[in-house]
Enzyme design. Structure first.
Site, PDB file in Angstrom:
ATOM      1  N   ASP A 307       0.866  -1.164   0.000  1.00 24.19           N
ATOM      2  CA  ASP A 307       0.000   0.000   0.000  1.00 24.19           C
ATOM      3  C   ASP A 307       0.910   1.222   0.000  1.00 24.19           C
ATOM      4  O   ASP A 307       1.608   1.422   0.978  1.00 24.19           O
ATOM      5  CB  ASP A 307      -0.946  -0.012   1.206  1.00 24.19           C
ATOM      6  CG  ASP A 307      -0.234  -0.344   2.524  1.00 24.19           C
ATOM      7  OD1 ASP A 307       0.687  -1.178   2.534  1.00 24.19           O
ATOM      8  OD2 ASP A 307      -0.597   0.262   3.535  1.00 24.19           O
ATOM      9  N   GLU A 505      12.892   1.402   6.932  1.00 22.53           N
ATOM     10  CA  GLU A 505      11.788   0.541   6.475  1.00 22.53           C
ATOM     11  C   GLU A 505      11.926   0.244   4.982  1.00 22.53           C
ATOM     12  O   GLU A 505      11.593  -0.842   4.507  1.00 22.53           O
ATOM     13  CB  GLU A 505      10.517   1.348   6.757  1.00 22.53           C
ATOM     14  CG  GLU A 505       9.268   0.923   6.113  1.00 22.53           C
ATOM     15  CD  GLU A 505       8.256   2.078   6.070  1.00 22.53           C
ATOM     16  OE1 GLU A 505       8.650   3.267   5.997  1.00 22.53           O
ATOM     17  OE2 GLU A 505       7.051   1.776   6.091  1.00 22.53           O
TER      18      GLU A 505
HETATM   19  O1  LIG Z   1      -0.853   3.317   8.054  1.00 23.64           O
HETATM   20  C1  LIG Z   1      -0.789   3.057   6.695  1.00 23.64           C
HETATM   21  C2  LIG Z   1      -0.539   1.616   6.392  1.00 23.64           C
HETATM   22  O2  LIG Z   1       0.600   1.180   7.157  1.00 23.64           O
HETATM   23  C3  LIG Z   1       0.937  -0.191   7.100  1.00 23.64           C
HETATM   24  O3  LIG Z   1       1.590  -0.497   5.875  1.00 23.64           O
HETATM   25  C4  LIG Z   1       2.962  -0.348   5.794  1.00 23.64           C
HETATM   26  O4  LIG Z   1       3.667  -0.762   6.961  1.00 23.64           O
HETATM   27  C5  LIG Z   1       3.512  -2.131   7.351  1.00 23.64           C
HETATM   28  C6  LIG Z   1       4.391  -2.353   8.554  1.00 23.64           C
HETATM   29  O5  LIG Z   1       5.744  -2.304   8.204  1.00 23.64           O
HETATM   30  C7  LIG Z   1       3.863  -3.089   6.201  1.00 23.64           C
HETATM   31  O6  LIG Z   1       3.473  -4.378   6.537  1.00 23.64           O
HETATM   32  C8  LIG Z   1       3.144  -2.670   4.915  1.00 23.64           C
HETATM   33  O7  LIG Z   1       3.651  -3.458   3.855  1.00 23.64           O
HETATM   34  C9  LIG Z   1       3.439  -1.202   4.637  1.00 23.64           C
HETATM   35  O8  LIG Z   1       2.838  -0.797   3.434  1.00 23.64           O
HETATM   36  C10 LIG Z   1      -0.261  -1.107   7.241  1.00 23.64           C
HETATM   37  O9  LIG Z   1       0.095  -2.425   6.960  1.00 23.64           O
HETATM   38  C11 LIG Z   1      -1.395  -0.685   6.322  1.00 23.64           C
HETATM   39  O10 LIG Z   1      -2.492  -1.496   6.459  1.00 23.64           O
HETATM   40  C12 LIG Z   1      -1.745   0.749   6.699  1.00 23.64           C
HETATM   41  O11 LIG Z   1      -2.875   1.172   6.014  1.00 23.64           O
END
Ligand SMILES: OC[C@H]1O[C@H](O[C@H]2O[C@H](CO)[C@@H](O)[C@H](O)[C@H]2O)[C@H](O)[C@@H](O)[C@@H]1O
Length: 586
Positions: A307, A505
Site C-alpha cells: 500500500d 523501512e
Molecule cells: O498506516 C498506513 C498503512 O501502514 C501499514 O503499511 C505499511 O507498513 C507495514 C508495517 O511495516 C507493512 O506491513 C506494509 O507493507 C506497509 O505498506 C499497514 O500495513 C497498512 O495497512 C496501513 O494502512
C-alpha cells in the site's frame, strides 16, 4: 474455534468497534479541521479512559451541546479527557533469550560488518514489546489485540505486530538464536487464528477486515528447520489449515476455468488509521457506493502489503497509469498470493506427512497441484518470460515489473524439471528490464509515482524474494545474480547505517545507501524486516562480503582483492628478505 472463517464478525474483536473501526466519533475526530493529529494512526492507537459505552454516550452529549458542530478545540478537550496517549498499553521488553554474541557473528569476516551485525542484534532489544496485563483483562479499553507473548515490532509508528513483516523478523530472530521469542510470536499468530479465524494485517482491531500475505505456515516451517521440532508443526496443523481455508474461501475468483485468489477486504468505510486521507481521495467519487468501492480497493491493496503502488492501478485504457482513484486491487490476480498459497498447501502436506496422515497429504498435494496449474496457465507468460499479474477487468496480463513476478521461484511454485529453461527466460527478463542497473537494489516497480511501493523505493522483503528465488533456480547465471544482489543490498544498507545510524523501512534504488520516501507517512526507522533480512544474509554470506568497494560484486571482488593482497605481501617480504640478507652478510 470462535468466529472461524467469519471475518465479518471481527469488528467485535475487543468489543469496541464503534470507537476504533467505524461510527460518528471516529469520523468526527479524524476529520476535524484543523486536524488534531499529524498522523491519523495516532488517534486509533490511543487507550480509552472509560468504557466504550460511556465514551460514546458522553460524545453524543457533546455533539448535542455543540449543535453537531464541535470545534477542533472542543474535540481536543474531549480526546484529552477520554483517551490516554498511544503506546501506554505496552512496555519495553528485553527478550529473555537475547544473546550478546549469537553465533552468526562468527560467520562474518569483515570486522566492520561483524560490528554492524552486533549492532543489529542489539536492535532486537529496542524493538521488543510486551503488553501490560490489563490489556487482556479489559480489552475493550484498547485497540491493540491481546496476544499471550511479547513481540518484536517493525518500529517507528508501527508499535504492534505486522503479519507479513513478522516472517522476516522471525527468521532474523532464529539466526540470532532467539528461538523462544520466535516461537512465542508464532504462538501469538496461532492463537489469533484460533480466536478470529484469520490473522489481521496488524495487531489492532481496526485491521479486522483484511489480512496480509499468508506467511504463518512459512514461519512454522522456518522454526522447524531451525529447531527440528516437528511436533510444533504437527500440533499447529488444524490452525494452519484454518488459515489456508480463510484465504481460499474468502479470496477466490475464477479465471480461465481456474480458481485463484485475489487480495480483498471485508470491512466498510475508510481505513480508520488513515481515515482523513481516505475521505480525501474518496471526495473524487460522486456516490456513497463508489466511495465504498474505492475504500475497499485501498484496503485490499493494504492486504497485499503493497500500500500503495501502481501495481494496483487500472486506468480507463487498461494500463498502470493513474493515482489512488484508479486502484482496482481486487480485479488483479496477484502472482505472489497464489504462489504463497501453493507453498502453504505444500507445507501443510509436508507436516501431515511427518504426522503420518496419508489422506491429508494427498488432499493438500492435490490442492497444491490445482493452484500450480492455475499459476502456470493464467499467470506464466511465455512472451514476457516471467509470471505476470492478471487483469480480470480487461482480461489480460499486466506486463509491468514487480519483484513478486519472480515470487514462484522463491517458493518453488514451478516445475523444477524446467529450471534451465525458466532460468534463461528470467535472466533475459532481468536484462530487458535493466534490473541490475540500479545502485541501491531492485526497485519495487519501474514507475515513479511517489507512492511508497513504486520506484525508486526498494524493500527488504522484495530483495529477499528475488535473491532467494534466483538462488533456488540453481543455474550459475541465476546464482551469480542472486549473490550480486544480496551483496549490493547488504553493502547499501551498511552504508546508510554507517551514515545515519538507522535501519530504514525502505531504501532508494537510485542511490547507494540512502533511505526511501514518498507515500502517506514519513520513512520509518527500526526496522524489523530490514534487520531480519540483513542478519540472515550476513549469516549466509558473511564470509564472502566485504565493505571494500562500493556497489555489488563483493564476493568476487573480495577474492580478487585477497589474491592481489597475498601477492603484494609476498613481494614486500621478498624485498625485505633480500635487504636483510644483504645487510647481515655485508
Ligand atoms: O498506516 C498506513 C498503512 O501502514 C501499514 O503499511 C505499511 O507498513 C507495514 C508495517 O511495516 C507493512 O506491513 C506494509 O507493507 C506497509 O505498506 C499497514 O500495513 C497498512 O495497512 C496501513 O494502512
Amino acid at each position: 474455534m470462535a468466529n472461524a472463517v467469519n471475518p465479518s464478525n471481527n469488528h467485535k474483536m475487543n468489543g469496541n468497534g464503534e470507537i476504533y473501526c467505524t461510527g460518528n466519533l471516529l469520523h468526527t475526530i479524524q476529520t476535524a479541521n484543523p486536524k488534531l493529529f499529524s498522523d491519523s494512526k495516532t488517534f486509533v492507537d490511543m487507550k480509552l479512559n472509560n468504557s466504550p459505552d460511556k465514551t460514546l454516550a458522553d460524545f453524543e452529549a457533546l455533539m448535542q451541546a455543540k449543535n453537531q458542530t464541535p470545534t477542533s478545540e472542543d474535540l481536543k478537550k474531549f480526546v484529552d479527557e477520554y483517551f490516554s496517549p498511544k503506546g501506554t498499553e505496552l512496555e519495553a521488553w528485553t527478550p529473555t533469550d537475547w544473546k550478546e554474541n549469537p553465533s552468526f557473528l562468527d560467520l562474518i569476516s569483515d570486522p566492520d560488518l561483524k560490528q554492524w551485525g552486533a549492532e543489529l542484534n542489539n536492535i532486537w532489544k529496542i524493538l521488543g514489546r510486551k503488553m501490560k496485563d490489563e490489556v487482556s483483562k479489559n480489552p475493550e479499553y484498547y485497540s491493540i489485540i491481546p496476544v499471550p507473548n511479547p513481540v518484536i515490532i517493525p518500529g517507528g509508528r508501527f508499535i504492534e505486530f505486522y503479519y507479513w513483516d513478522s516472517y522476516w523478523i522471525i527468521r532474523g530472530l532464529l539466526y540470532s538464536q532467539m528461538h523462544t521469542t520466535a516461537r512465542g510470536m508464532i504462538q501469538n499468530f496461532l492463537s489469533i487464528v484460533n480466536r478470529f479465524g484469520f490473522i489481521p494485517n496488524g495487531g489492532r482491531v481496526y485491521y479486522h477486515g483484511r489480512s496480509q500475505p499468508p506467511l504463518l505456515t512459512g514461519m512454522v516451517k522456518s522454526y522447524v528447520d531451525f529447531t527440528n521440532d516437528d511436533k510444533f508443526a504437527i500440533d499447529a496443523l488444524d490452525t494452519l489449515e484454518h488459515e489456508f481455508e480463510f484465504f481460499t474461501n474468502n479470496h477466490s475468483v475464477t479465471v480461465k476455468n481456474h480458481t485463484l485468489c485475489v487480495y480483498r477486504d471485508s470491512s466498510a468505510g475508510p481505513r480508520p488509521e488513515s481515515y482523513r486521507e481516505d475521505v480525501e481521495t474518496g471526495e473524487e467519487f460522486a456516490t456513497e457506493e463508489e466511495k465504498e468501492l474505492h475504500w475497499s480497493e485501498l484496503k485490499a491493496a493494504a492486504e497485499s502489503g503493497m500500500d500503495f503502488s501502481s501495481r494496483w492501478f487500472i486506468s480507463k485504457d487498461g494500463t498502470n497509469d493513474g493515482n489512488l482513484t484508479n486502484l482496482a486491487t481486487s480485479s488483479i490476480v496477484p502472482v505472489d498470493l497464489n504462489a504463497l498459497l501453493y507453498w502453504n498447501a505444500k507445507l501443510i502436506a509436508e507436516f501431515h506427512s511427518k504426522a503420518g496422515n496419508i489422506k491429508k497429504v494427498t488432499e493438500y498435494e492435490t490442492k497444491a497441484e490445482k493452484i500450480l496449474q492455475g499459476i502456470q496457465e493464467v499467470l506464466w507468460n511465455e512472451e514476457a518470460g516471467v509470471w505476470l499479474d492478471y487483469d480480470m477487468k480487461n482480461e489480460k496480463p499486466r506486463d509491468y515489473f514487480v519483484p513478486t513476478n519472480l515470487s514462484p521461484l522463491w517458493v518453488k511454485a514451478y516445475n523444477i524439471s524446467e529450471s534451465e529453461k525458466i532460468s534463461a527466460s528470467i535472466m533475459a527478463y532481468i536484462e530487458k528490464n535493466k534490473l541490475d542497473t540500479f545502485p541501491g537494489g531492485v526497485p519495487n516497480t519501474l514507475s515513479y509515482t511517489n507512492e511508497q511501493w513504486d520506484a525508486p523505493n526498494v524493500w527488504a522483503p522484495m530483495q529477499y524474494i528475488l535473491v532467494e528465488g534466483l538462488n533456488n533456480l540453481n543455474t550459475p547465471e541465476a546464482k551469480n545474480m542472486s549473490m550480486k544482489w544480496a551483496t549490493k543490498w547488504v553493502k547499501s544498507n551498511f552504508k546508510a547505517f554507517s551514515k545515519d545510524r538507522h535501519m530504514y523501512e525502505k531504501y532508494n534504488a537510485d542511490q547507494f545507501g540512502v533511505g526511501g520516501g514518498g507515500g502517506e507517512y514519513e520513512v520509518q526507522t527500526g526496522f524489523g524486516w530490514s534487520n531480519g533480512v540483513i542478519i540472515e544474509w550476513l549469516s549466509k554470506h558473511g564470509r564472502d562480503i566485504s565493505t571494500g568497494a562500493a556497489g555489488g560484486g563483493g564476493a568476487a571482488a573480495t577474492r580478487v582483492m585477497s589474491v592481489v593482497g597475498v601477492a603484494a605481501v609476498t613481494i614486500v617480504a621478498l624485498i625485505a628478505g633480500r635487504f636483510l640478507w644483504q645487510s647481515w652478510f655485508k
